[in-house]
Design a protein around this motif. Structure first.
Motif, PDB file in Angstrom:
ATOM      1  N   PHE A 380      27.317  44.133  76.041  1.00  0.00           N
ATOM      2  CA  PHE A 380      27.085  45.495  76.522  1.00  0.00           C
ATOM      3  C   PHE A 380      27.369  45.645  78.025  1.00  0.00           C
ATOM      4  CE2 PHE A 380      23.701  46.134  73.009  1.00  0.00           C
ATOM      5  CZ  PHE A 380      24.674  46.546  72.119  1.00  0.00           C
ATOM      6  N   THR A 381      27.384  44.541  78.735  1.00  0.00           N
ATOM      7  CA  THR A 381      27.520  44.601  80.194  1.00  0.00           C
ATOM      8  C   THR A 381      28.759  43.855  80.678  1.00  0.00           C
ATOM      9  OG1 THR A 381      26.049  42.672  80.370  1.00  0.00           O
ATOM     10  CG2 THR A 381      25.031  44.851  80.559  1.00  0.00           C
ATOM     11  N   LEU A 382      29.818  43.850  79.886  1.00  0.00           N
ATOM     12  CA  LEU A 382      31.042  43.133  80.259  1.00  0.00           C
ATOM     13  C   LEU A 382      31.558  43.575  81.632  1.00  0.00           C
ATOM     14  CD1 LEU A 382      33.051  43.134  76.894  1.00  0.00           C
ATOM     15  CD2 LEU A 382      31.847  41.197  77.936  1.00  0.00           C
ATOM     16  N   ASP A 383      31.439  44.886  81.908  1.00  0.00           N
ATOM     17  CA  ASP A 383      31.970  45.427  83.162  1.00  0.00           C
ATOM     18  C   ASP A 383      30.885  45.604  84.219  1.00  0.00           C
ATOM     19  OD1 ASP A 383      30.586  47.490  81.994  1.00  0.00           O
ATOM     20  OD2 ASP A 383      31.990  49.040  82.625  1.00  0.00           O
ATOM     21  N   ALA A 384      29.710  44.985  84.001  1.00  0.00           N
ATOM     22  CA  ALA A 384      28.559  45.148  84.917  1.00  0.00           C
ATOM     23  C   ALA A 384      28.194  46.623  85.074  1.00  0.00           C
ATOM     24  CB  ALA A 384      28.842  44.501  86.269  1.00  0.00           C
TER      25      ALA A 384
END
Length: 546
Positions: A380-384
């Motif tokens: 869910f936080t691949l792109d921060a």
């Protein structure tokens, strides 16, 4: 960028926009539907639902129309046979939604005026033809904020996206309208859409009408709240980690997360980068007042052949037919964390009831839900959260506490190689689940909806009991079953935590604080066997909630 300097009122730029949106909401509620000061319950009142009867805004007939005598299925039938007009039904639900919103702050874009005009057009057709427009004729519906309705904002709780009305309807909204539904409002969500809460700087925080001091859940929390207040006959939310099922469970209503490819999401107002695929796809689905309401909405949408306008939809998979059966039921008692006493009791009572009714019931042990959660939170936080950060920075608005508390905000960006490794882990967990399911020989699984009932706002930080099924892409349905009871559900004095998170979750349990909170069950079926699960859910619901 919105100017941050305060004006003569002392409000900064983002606060002025918040005030303007709240004033807009206020103006869209007719004066005669507004609660008087004496109508509001005393501070500390737990159940806010009785106010709808005591305030006198709804007539006895309107209370009957909106009350628990009807689910959406039976109400649609009553309208189709001429017992009620669309205008009187829509007006009654708009009134009730207005009261629920004044008490719980669960609506975003209020559309009462347009809804009543739409209902008048439906009545005209019915008078002239003697037949309803479609199977949803006259049914008042609400949609989560993240759908487009022409002429209304789709801000998703971002200050930077306010006062920018949509120029079209999302295709799913066009579809339900063409089948006679009337959209009366959109409903509140959390900032970033990644939190099991419903609090943002545009609209504020939503309350749970059943236990007002506890969370309404999220991210479809406004939808869960307005359904519990019966301010809507049928609602639509979205779910990528539990966002339909957590609010349904917290507010004591029914909710359905389909497999990916069953219901259309195309053209919705995304809360992140369009085209971003984390490996855990988002889906949309209904919240309702019965298991058959979930099937009704799904059947209407599928009958419209949505694969003809949404390339992600799989044709024919829901049209294969179903069996009338007593499914073999696997029971998950715990995984990843230990459920609170009311949840453990609910699972045991449900298993016992089903067994007594002649169902074959057996324990089912899935892959560790904590392992699945550890993968999904990174996916869910691949792109921060670059999109979410960018939207907040545009308006210089602060992060709300629940977004900070869930822990996603601090997770760093991943490389392509790290993302690929995470998706490989997810695939291995999917294979492990499939193998265990087949070895166990179960048709469906009964599981907790979460490790606990509704907790204090911001405290629902563990989604492992719901996100597991998003990662597996299995359909799941929430059925309300019982309520937390301090006498039946005392603290577990013999509890030994499995790990630190388990200890943290168990420490949230307070029998008095959670008294009366809805306790729900989650029914799960194999991937793409949604049609059979919807039928099985009605069969099981008839046994458990007879």
């Amino acid at each position: 960028m919105i100017a941050k300097e305060p004006d003569s009122t002392g409000l900064e730029g983002w606060q002025k926009i918040h005030a303007a949106k709240k004033a807009e909401q206020e103006a869209r509620i007719p004066q005669q539907w507004k609660l008087k000061p004496e109508d509001f319950p005393p501070t500390g009142t737990v159940d806010l639902r009785p106010v709808v009867a005591s305030c006198g805004i709804l007539s006895d007939r309107e209370l009957l129309i909106t009350g628990d005598q009807y689910d959406a299925t039976s109400l649609a039938a009553a309208i189709a046979e001429g017992k009620y007009t669309a205008v009187e039904v829509v007006t009654a639900f708009c009134k009730r939604a207005a009261i629920g919103h004044q008490l719980c702050n669960n609506l975003t874009e209020i559309m009462f005026k347009d809804a009543i005009e739409d209902a008048k057009r439906l009545d005209k057709v019915f008078r002239e033809t003697g037949t309803p427009v479609g199977p949803l004729h006259g049914l008042p519906m609400t949609f989560k904020e993240c759908f487009h309705v022409k002429g209304y904002d789709a801000s998703n709780g971002y200050i930077s996206r306010t006062f920018d009305p949509s120029t079209r309807d999302t295709p799913l909204i066009e579809l339900v309208k063409s089948n006679g539904a009337v959209v009366i409002a959109k409903t509140n969500t959390p900032q970033t859409m990644l939190v099991a809460e419903s609090h943002n700087n545009v609209f504020g925080q939503t309350k749970n009408p059943v236990v007002s001091h506890l969370t309404c859940g999220g991210s479809s929390g406004g939808e869960g709240s307005i359904m519990a207040y019966r301010g809507s006959a049928l609602g639509i939310g979205t779910d990528v980690g539990g966002s339909i099922r957590i609010p349904a469970a917290a507010n004591g209503v029914y909710g359905y997360k389909p497999s990916f490819g069953i219901l259309p999401m195309i053209g919705y107002a995304a809360s992140g980068w369009m085209g971003a695929n984390t490996g855990v796809p988002a889906v949309c689905g209904p919240l309702g007042h019965s298991a058959r309401d979930l099937a009704l909405l799904t059947r209407v949408v599928r009958n419209a052949q949505p694969w003809k306008f949404d390339p992600a939809i799989i044709p024919k998979v829901m049209e294969a037919g179903t069996q009338s059966r007593k499914p073999v039921v696997g029971v998950i008692r715990q995984s990843g964390t230990t459920p609170h006493p009311p949840v453990r009791r609910a699972i045991k009572e449900a298993a016992d009831k089903l067994s007594a009714a002649g169902f074959q019931v057996k324990d089912f042990v899935p892959p560790d839900f904590n392992d699945i959660r550890n993968v999904t939170r990174e996916l869910f936080t691949l792109d921060a959260l670059s999109y979410q950060r960018g939207q907040l920075e545009k308006a210089e608005e602060p992060v709300v506490p629940s977004v900070e508390k869930i822990g996603f905000w601090a997770i760093p960006r991943k490389t392509h190689e790290e993302a690929w490794a995470l998706n490989a882990k997810k695939l291995a967990l999917q294979k492990e689940m499939l193998d265990r399911w087949q070895k166990a020989g179960v048709d469906i699984v009964v599981a907790p909806a979460g490790p606990h009932t509704a907790v204090l706002p911001g405290d629902w930080t563990t989604d492992m009991y719901t996100v597991a099924w998003n990662a597996m892409d299995y359909p799941a349905i929430i059925i309300p079953f019982t309520k937390a009871d301090p006498v039946l559900d005392p603290k577990d004095t013999e509890f030994v935590p499995m790990h630190e998170l388990d200890e943290q979750i168990q420490s949230l349990y307070d029998p008095q604080l959670m008294a009366g909170a809805p306790v729900a069950l989650q029914l799960v079926g194999p991937r793409l066997e949604d049609e059979q699960l919807l039928k099985d859910a009605q069969t099981i619901d008839a046994v458990l909630n007879a």
